[in-house]
Design a protein around this motif. Structure first.
Motif, PDB file in Angstrom:
ATOM      1  N   LEU A   1       7.060  13.194   5.240  1.00 38.99           N
ATOM      2  CA  LEU A   1       6.269  14.421   5.287  1.00 38.99           C
ATOM      3  C   LEU A   1       7.118  15.600   5.731  1.00 38.99           C
ATOM      4  CD1 LEU A   1       3.017  12.954   6.873  1.00 38.99           C
ATOM      5  CD2 LEU A   1       3.218  13.900   4.557  1.00 38.99           C
ATOM      6  N   ARG A   2       7.904  15.392   6.772  1.00 41.70           N
ATOM      7  CA  ARG A   2       8.738  16.484   7.281  1.00 41.70           C
ATOM      8  C   ARG A   2       9.892  16.809   6.337  1.00 41.70           C
ATOM      9  NH1 ARG A   2       8.811  14.981  13.799  1.00 41.70           N
ATOM     10  NH2 ARG A   2       6.740  15.876  14.205  1.00 41.70           N
ATOM     11  N   GLY A   3      10.301  15.816   5.542  1.00 36.28           N
ATOM     12  CA  GLY A   3      11.384  16.054   4.594  1.00 36.28           C
ATOM     13  C   GLY A   3      10.936  16.692   3.300  1.00 36.28           C
ATOM     14  N   GLY A   4       9.637  16.909   3.151  1.00 36.68           N
ATOM     15  CA  GLY A   4       9.138  17.595   1.963  1.00 36.68           C
ATOM     16  C   GLY A   4       8.989  16.711   0.747  1.00 36.68           C
ATOM     17  N   ALA A   5       8.820  15.403   0.918  1.00 41.91           N
ATOM     18  CA  ALA A   5       8.618  14.517  -0.223  1.00 41.91           C
ATOM     19  C   ALA A   5       7.376  14.941  -1.004  1.00 41.91           C
ATOM     20  CB  ALA A   5       8.473  13.067   0.246  1.00 41.91           C
ATOM     21  N   GLY A   6       7.432  14.781  -2.329  1.00 42.74           N
ATOM     22  CA  GLY A   6       6.339  15.229  -3.177  1.00 42.74           C
ATOM     23  C   GLY A   6       5.119  14.344  -3.126  1.00 42.74           C
ATOM     24  N   TYR A   7       5.274  13.135  -2.629  1.00 45.27           N
ATOM     25  CA  TYR A   7       4.158  12.197  -2.518  1.00 45.27           C
ATOM     26  C   TYR A   7       4.472  11.282  -1.346  1.00 45.27           C
ATOM     27  CZ  TYR A   7       0.886   8.396  -3.759  1.00 45.27           C
ATOM     28  OH  TYR A   7      -0.113   7.447  -3.747  1.00 45.27           O
TER      29      TYR A   7
ATOM     30  N   GLY B   1       3.682  14.066  16.791  1.00 41.57           N
ATOM     31  CA  GLY B   1       4.007  15.458  16.489  1.00 41.57           C
ATOM     32  C   GLY B   1       3.657  15.915  15.093  1.00 41.57           C
ATOM     33  N   ALA B   2       2.994  15.079  14.286  1.00 39.27           N
ATOM     34  CA  ALA B   2       2.634  15.492  12.933  1.00 39.27           C
ATOM     35  C   ALA B   2       1.597  16.609  12.985  1.00 39.27           C
ATOM     36  CB  ALA B   2       2.083  14.312  12.152  1.00 39.27           C
ATOM     37  N   THR B   3       1.778  17.625  12.154  1.00 37.09           N
ATOM     38  CA  THR B   3       0.836  18.741  12.104  1.00 37.09           C
ATOM     39  C   THR B   3      -0.339  18.387  11.194  1.00 37.09           C
ATOM     40  OG1 THR B   3       1.879  19.786  10.186  1.00 37.09           O
ATOM     41  CG2 THR B   3       2.772  20.328  12.369  1.00 37.09           C
ATOM     42  N   GLN B   4      -1.408  19.161  11.293  1.00 37.82           N
ATOM     43  CA  GLN B   4      -2.565  18.927  10.445  1.00 37.82           C
ATOM     44  C   GLN B   4      -2.207  19.148   8.980  1.00 37.82           C
ATOM     45  OE1 GLN B   4      -5.268  17.608  11.765  1.00 37.82           O
ATOM     46  NE2 GLN B   4      -6.082  17.342   9.693  1.00 37.82           N
ATOM     47  N   GLU B   5      -1.352  20.129   8.719  1.00 38.88           N
ATOM     48  CA  GLU B   5      -0.920  20.383   7.343  1.00 38.88           C
ATOM     49  C   GLU B   5      -0.156  19.185   6.777  1.00 38.88           C
ATOM     50  OE1 GLU B   5       1.523  23.815   6.970  1.00 38.88           O
ATOM     51  OE2 GLU B   5       1.714  23.659   4.803  1.00 38.88           O
ATOM     52  N   GLU B   6       0.700  18.587   7.603  1.00 39.38           N
ATOM     53  CA  GLU B   6       1.441  17.417   7.147  1.00 39.38           C
ATOM     54  C   GLU B   6       0.509  16.250   6.889  1.00 39.38           C
ATOM     55  OE1 GLU B   6       5.723  18.266   9.412  1.00 39.38           O
ATOM     56  OE2 GLU B   6       4.117  17.157  10.432  1.00 39.38           O
ATOM     57  N   LEU B   7      -0.424  16.033   7.802  1.00 38.95           N
ATOM     58  CA  LEU B   7      -1.343  14.908   7.646  1.00 38.95           C
ATOM     59  C   LEU B   7      -2.238  15.073   6.423  1.00 38.95           C
ATOM     60  CD1 LEU B   7      -2.387  14.289  11.368  1.00 38.95           C
ATOM     61  CD2 LEU B   7      -0.768  12.990   9.975  1.00 38.95           C
ATOM     62  N   ALA B   8      -2.528  16.310   6.041  1.00 40.07           N
ATOM     63  CA  ALA B   8      -3.365  16.550   4.869  1.00 40.07           C
ATOM     64  C   ALA B   8      -2.668  16.086   3.588  1.00 40.07           C
ATOM     65  CB  ALA B   8      -3.705  18.035   4.764  1.00 40.07           C
ATOM     66  N   ARG B   9      -1.347  15.976   3.638  1.00 35.91           N
ATOM     67  CA  ARG B   9      -0.586  15.533   2.460  1.00 35.91           C
ATOM     68  C   ARG B   9      -0.415  14.017   2.421  1.00 35.91           C
ATOM     69  NH1 ARG B   9       4.583  17.372   3.437  1.00 35.91           N
ATOM     70  NH2 ARG B   9       5.100  16.407   1.430  1.00 35.91           N
ATOM     71  N   LEU B  10      -0.797  13.344   3.474  1.00 30.46           N
ATOM     72  CA  LEU B  10      -0.627  11.895   3.562  1.00 30.46           C
ATOM     73  C   LEU B  10      -1.781  11.170   2.876  1.00 30.46           C
ATOM     74  CD1 LEU B  10       0.776   9.349   4.718  1.00 30.46           C
ATOM     75  CD2 LEU B  10      -0.576   9.702   6.801  1.00 30.46           C
TER      76      LEU B  10
ATOM     77  N   LEU C   1      19.137   8.892   2.719  1.00 24.62           N
ATOM     78  CA  LEU C   1      18.882   9.155   1.305  1.00 24.62           C
ATOM     79  C   LEU C   1      18.589  10.620   1.035  1.00 24.62           C
ATOM     80  CD1 LEU C   1      16.606   6.075   0.574  1.00 24.62           C
ATOM     81  CD2 LEU C   1      18.887   6.459  -0.379  1.00 24.62           C
ATOM     82  N   GLY C   2      17.969  11.297   2.001  1.00 27.04           N
ATOM     83  CA  GLY C   2      17.538  12.671   1.781  1.00 27.04           C
ATOM     84  C   GLY C   2      16.228  12.703   1.021  1.00 27.04           C
ATOM     85  N   LEU C   3      15.442  13.733   1.245  1.00 24.85           N
ATOM     86  CA  LEU C   3      14.117  13.824   0.645  1.00 24.85           C
ATOM     87  C   LEU C   3      13.918  15.188  -0.002  1.00 24.85           C
ATOM     88  CD1 LEU C   3      12.319  12.186   3.656  1.00 24.85           C
ATOM     89  CD2 LEU C   3      12.388  11.193   1.367  1.00 24.85           C
ATOM     90  N   ASP C   4      13.099  15.224  -1.027  1.00 25.16           N
ATOM     91  CA  ASP C   4      12.769  16.475  -1.694  1.00 25.16           C
ATOM     92  C   ASP C   4      11.461  16.276  -2.444  1.00 25.16           C
ATOM     93  OD1 ASP C   4      13.446  15.147  -4.170  1.00 25.16           O
ATOM     94  OD2 ASP C   4      15.544  15.632  -3.786  1.00 25.16           O
ATOM     95  N   ARG C   5      10.992  17.321  -3.110  1.00 27.71           N
ATOM     96  CA  ARG C   5       9.674  17.254  -3.743  1.00 27.71           C
ATOM     97  C   ARG C   5       9.663  16.434  -5.030  1.00 27.71           C
ATOM     98  NH1 ARG C   5       8.538  21.415  -7.617  1.00 27.71           N
ATOM     99  NH2 ARG C   5      10.239  22.905  -7.912  1.00 27.71           N
TER     100      ARG C   5
END
Length: 333
Positions: free
Chosen positions: A262-268, A289-298, A236-240
């Protein structure tokens, strides 16, 4: 500029105006696509300037095609009159700039909010190259800007403010983002309620149910996908402008889906589940392999507390968060 007084014709352009459901549709592109497919001209009305308070901000739009309208500006203060001008623009092709409220030449039209609205109404031909370009950009999920002086229309690719205009020479530039998408993975009542509510509120709702029933869901969705979640998101592809909510309640699917989102840059990005499962899920994502920055958006255990735990109550709370996260007003740029 003269005011149109043929109220019956105005009402014809607002078919069903006694129950103005046309205001539920905020994105004019689907209606424009139907008009072009049917070889019909459309009148596009764009709110380009607001003075004082108003129900809608600059960038709000209405589209008039045949006897149908899409969108709204004022909650029934001016829609009928705008429809009359749209009818004129459809007939003669001449753009019109309308001014309602404070300082308006039409003192018999009052805005209950007390502000002033400035609107450009322009005709879009069924063979308009700019309109076709606009729809193609939406299909490819790319940002673009509709720039027009009312007669000359063009598409400019790239990011810009939602709405800008100039007086001399007059021109309006209105940004179009990709349509908002809501991808829900799962098949329980909560997942179905969220996908259904997303469709009702104008999202391009996609339901992913790995190895689910062959029959489509019993309500409309943009797509129903039966493959594993990560595979579906890759396709499907992901974006913000996309939200993903994992609701299979199976870590095999939800963890992989959240990591891909998260890695695909989804807005939510969110995952439904008990709070007691959160530490283990976060640890599993770190191991993957999730980064702390990515997890902060979850968002774990998403939604608004206190609404209740019934499927529609949970779905309403989550969708409210999604709307807030994907709202252009939240942009920092």
């Amino acid at each position: 500029m003269r005011r149109d007084t043929d109220t019956q014709a105005d009402d014809d352009l607002l078919a069903g105006a006694d129950w103005p459901t046309f205001g539920w549709s905020d994105d004019v592109r689907p209606a424009l696509a139907r008009a072009i497919a049917q070889g019909q001209a459309a009148a596009l009305a764009t709110l380009y300037k607001v003075e004082g308070s108003a129900p809608r901000g600059p960038g709000a739009q209405m589209l008039f095609v045949g006897n149908e309208a899409t969108g709204y500006f004022s909650g029934d203060c001016i829609e009928g009159d705008v429809a009359g001008h749209a009818r004129q623009v459809l007939a003669d092709g001449q753009p019109q700039r309308l001014h309602y409220g404070m300082g308006s030449p039409w003192i018999d039209i009052r805005l209950r909010c007390g502000g002033a609205l400035h609107i450009l109404v322009e005709r879009i031909a069924p063979d308009s190259a700019s309109a076709s370009h606009l729809l193609a950009m939406a299909q490819h999920r790319q940002v673009c800007v509709w720039r027009s002086d009312g007669t000359m229309q063009q598409i400019v690719e790239g990011v810009a403010p939602l709405l800008s205009f100039s007086d001399e020479p007059f021109a309006v530039a209105r940004r179009f983002d990709p349509p908002r998408r809501l991808i829900v993975s799962g098949g329980d009542p909560g997942a179905l309620a969220l996908a259904r509510l997303g469709t009702l509120t104008g999202f391009e709702a996609i339901l992913v149910r790995p190895h689910g029933p062959e029959d489509a869901p019993p309500f409309p969705v943009a797509q129903y996908v039966r493959v594993p979640v990560s595979e579906a998101l890759d396709h499907l592809g992901l974006d913000r402008w996309t939200a993903y909510v994992g609701a299979t309640h199976e870590d095999e699917h939800d963890l992989g889906g959240c990591l891909s989102a998260l890695r695909g840059g989804a807005g939510y990005v969110a995952m439904i589940g008990a709070k007691s499962r959160a530490p283990g899920r976060l640890a599993a994502l770190r191991d993957a392999g999730a980064t702390q920055e990515e997890l902060a958006r979850l968002r774990l255990s998403p939604g608004i507390a206190g609404l209740g735990k019934a499927p529609w109550e949970v779905a309403t709370g989550i969708l409210a968060e999604v709307m807030q996260a994907l709202n252009p007003a939240q942009e920092r740029a």
